[in-house]
Motif scaffolding. Sequence first.
Motif, PDB file in Angstrom:
ATOM      1  N   ILE A   1       0.857  -1.180   0.000  1.00 45.89           N
ATOM      2  CA  ILE A   1       0.000   0.000   0.000  1.00 45.89           C
ATOM      3  C   ILE A   1       0.899   1.238   0.000  1.00 45.89           C
ATOM      4  O   ILE A   1       1.996   1.197   0.570  1.00 45.89           O
ATOM      5  CB  ILE A   1      -0.940   0.028   1.229  1.00 45.89           C
ATOM      6  N   ASP A   2       0.484   2.292  -0.651  1.00 45.43           N
ATOM      7  CA  ASP A   2       1.314   3.499  -0.724  1.00 45.43           C
ATOM      8  C   ASP A   2       1.525   4.107   0.658  1.00 45.43           C
ATOM      9  O   ASP A   2       0.581   4.227   1.448  1.00 45.43           O
ATOM     10  CB  ASP A   2       0.669   4.542  -1.642  1.00 45.43           C
ATOM     11  N   ALA A   3       2.758   4.491   0.941  1.00 46.14           N
ATOM     12  CA  ALA A   3       3.097   5.153   2.200  1.00 46.14           C
ATOM     13  C   ALA A   3       3.535   6.581   1.918  1.00 46.14           C
ATOM     14  O   ALA A   3       4.161   6.863   0.890  1.00 46.14           O
ATOM     15  CB  ALA A   3       4.213   4.393   2.927  1.00 46.14           C
ATOM     16  N   THR A   4       3.193   7.481   2.821  1.00 46.87           N
ATOM     17  CA  THR A   4       3.533   8.901   2.689  1.00 46.87           C
ATOM     18  C   THR A   4       4.468   9.316   3.807  1.00 46.87           C
ATOM     19  O   THR A   4       4.232   8.986   4.980  1.00 46.87           O
ATOM     20  CB  THR A   4       2.256   9.764   2.744  1.00 46.87           C
TER      21      THR A   4
ATOM     22  N   LYS B   1       9.396  19.204  -5.998  1.00 53.08           N
ATOM     23  CA  LYS B   1      10.011  19.011  -7.314  1.00 53.08           C
ATOM     24  C   LYS B   1      10.086  17.533  -7.666  1.00 53.08           C
ATOM     25  O   LYS B   1       9.930  17.140  -8.822  1.00 53.08           O
ATOM     26  CB  LYS B   1      11.417  19.617  -7.335  1.00 53.08           C
ATOM     27  N   LEU B   2      10.332  16.711  -6.647  1.00 54.91           N
ATOM     28  CA  LEU B   2      10.414  15.264  -6.861  1.00 54.91           C
ATOM     29  C   LEU B   2       9.044  14.656  -7.126  1.00 54.91           C
ATOM     30  O   LEU B   2       8.938  13.523  -7.588  1.00 54.91           O
ATOM     31  CB  LEU B   2      11.045  14.579  -5.643  1.00 54.91           C
ATOM     32  N   GLY B   3       7.990  15.416  -6.791  1.00 57.01           N
ATOM     33  CA  GLY B   3       6.644  14.911  -6.992  1.00 57.01           C
ATOM     34  C   GLY B   3       6.249  13.851  -5.989  1.00 57.01           C
ATOM     35  O   GLY B   3       5.317  13.068  -6.237  1.00 57.01           O
TER      36      GLY B   3
ATOM     37  N   GLY C   1       2.033  21.407   9.713  1.00 56.42           N
ATOM     38  CA  GLY C   1       0.888  21.769   8.879  1.00 56.42           C
ATOM     39  C   GLY C   1       1.186  21.980   7.410  1.00 56.42           C
ATOM     40  O   GLY C   1       0.387  22.585   6.692  1.00 56.42           O
ATOM     41  N   ASP C   2       2.329  21.479   6.909  1.00 59.10           N
ATOM     42  CA  ASP C   2       2.632  21.567   5.485  1.00 59.10           C
ATOM     43  C   ASP C   2       2.207  20.264   4.811  1.00 59.10           C
ATOM     44  O   ASP C   2       2.510  19.174   5.301  1.00 59.10           O
ATOM     45  CB  ASP C   2       4.132  21.793   5.263  1.00 59.10           C
ATOM     46  N   PHE C   3       1.510  20.359   3.671  1.00 57.14           N
ATOM     47  CA  PHE C   3       0.982  19.180   3.000  1.00 57.14           C
ATOM     48  C   PHE C   3       1.277  19.198   1.511  1.00 57.14           C
ATOM     49  O   PHE C   3       1.174  20.229   0.867  1.00 57.14           O
ATOM     50  CB  PHE C   3      -0.547  19.100   3.167  1.00 57.14           C
ATOM     51  N   TYR C   4       1.638  18.041   0.995  1.00 60.18           N
ATOM     52  CA  TYR C   4       1.669  17.818  -0.450  1.00 60.18           C
ATOM     53  C   TYR C   4       1.171  16.393  -0.644  1.00 60.18           C
ATOM     54  O   TYR C   4       1.933  15.431  -0.515  1.00 60.18           O
ATOM     55  CB  TYR C   4       3.073  18.000  -1.013  1.00 60.18           C
TER      56      TYR C   4
ATOM     57  N   LEU D   1      -4.104  11.880  -2.499  1.00 61.25           N
ATOM     58  CA  LEU D   1      -5.365  11.997  -1.778  1.00 61.25           C
ATOM     59  C   LEU D   1      -6.399  12.692  -2.652  1.00 61.25           C
ATOM     60  O   LEU D   1      -7.558  12.301  -2.712  1.00 61.25           O
ATOM     61  CB  LEU D   1      -5.165  12.775  -0.480  1.00 61.25           C
ATOM     62  N   SER D   2      -5.985  13.725  -3.367  1.00 61.89           N
ATOM     63  CA  SER D   2      -6.891  14.425  -4.274  1.00 61.89           C
ATOM     64  C   SER D   2      -7.402  13.484  -5.361  1.00 61.89           C
ATOM     65  O   SER D   2      -8.570  13.479  -5.715  1.00 61.89           O
ATOM     66  CB  SER D   2      -6.178  15.614  -4.927  1.00 61.89           C
ATOM     67  N   PHE D   3      -6.509  12.633  -5.852  1.00 58.83           N
ATOM     68  CA  PHE D   3      -6.900  11.700  -6.905  1.00 58.83           C
ATOM     69  C   PHE D   3      -7.925  10.701  -6.393  1.00 58.83           C
ATOM     70  O   PHE D   3      -8.917  10.405  -7.039  1.00 58.83           O
ATOM     71  CB  PHE D   3      -5.671  10.956  -7.439  1.00 58.83           C
ATOM     72  N   SER D   4      -7.692  10.185  -5.188  1.00 60.37           N
ATOM     73  CA  SER D   4      -8.606   9.187  -4.643  1.00 60.37           C
ATOM     74  C   SER D   4      -9.989   9.771  -4.411  1.00 60.37           C
ATOM     75  O   SER D   4     -10.980   9.072  -4.442  1.00 60.37           O
ATOM     76  CB  SER D   4      -8.060   8.632  -3.319  1.00 60.37           C
TER      77      SER D   4
END
Length: 321
Positions: free
Chosen positions: A77-80, A96-98, A106-109, A113-116
Amino acid sequence: MSETIKAIEQTLRLNVDESASVQRMSVKLSAYLSSTYDLFKAKILDSDLVLAMPADAKADPVKTVKGMAMLSKSLNIDATACFSSLSRPQRRELIKLGRPFMTIEGDFYLPQLSFSLTKKSATPLEVKRSFNPAQQLVFLYCLYSDMTPISQADVQRRTGLSSGSVSSALSMFVELGLLECSVGGKTGRRKSYLVSDGAQFYRGGIAAFGSPVRETVIAPVSAVQDDWPASGLSALAELSDLLPPAEPSYAISPAQARLLPTVQDDSLERCTLHVLRFDPSVFAKDGRVDPLTMLLTIDEEDERISIALRQALGGYAWYQG
């Protein structure tokens, strides 16, 4: 470890989903992966998110993020990657690495999650913008700025929010046309913000601000703490000729609500507790919630209340009573 879970959960609730939950994740991994990462499972916006925090606080963020591929393969499963904090150059490098990441500050990239979320609907849905609790606090700060320049550092000091949360909120308000932004300072890179018209700022943002109340709780008056500010009609009565309500009302934060004692005795004198989405003490004054929160915690409407509101809020340019 429990403190880390609480910190991650608080960050997610404040910035993304106020019902987010986090728990420790126990799985069998290789000795290397087990000693390299602490794993957590977050439930956020009806999606599961596996967060991996480097066991070594000094670990290189780039190496940590690149290591998510090996970890994700082992977990199936994908890990963040999750960090306590990151500098601005470090955040830029990871973006930059995506590679997705978050910080407790409180910083998020989180592009995955948006895709799901978007793939759940076959047809595009109209998305109505609404402020999260952090954005509500920044909105209140700007509303009460009295046409004085606003800096990100000043907002952080007053609200206690992370730099990422404040920066994101201010940028959103500029995008919505609520704030004016200028750049200056010795380096020519310092941003300054301004509410040039309080009434226009209020009108443009109040719909997205929504209700500050997360839930309303009936509790015995004996449970009330000295530092809980009056809200609703109780606050209005202190600022006008309105008689105090028979059942007083107070505002508390979600954290304070979780500490409320369980009392089931109908014979006790009761009060109403407005559990806000944010900490009411940030802008409370003289034992009362701030003016806008007071207005939005009043759920009755009649002529006497309208007169009292004009008495209490008539001096504010944004009030449209």
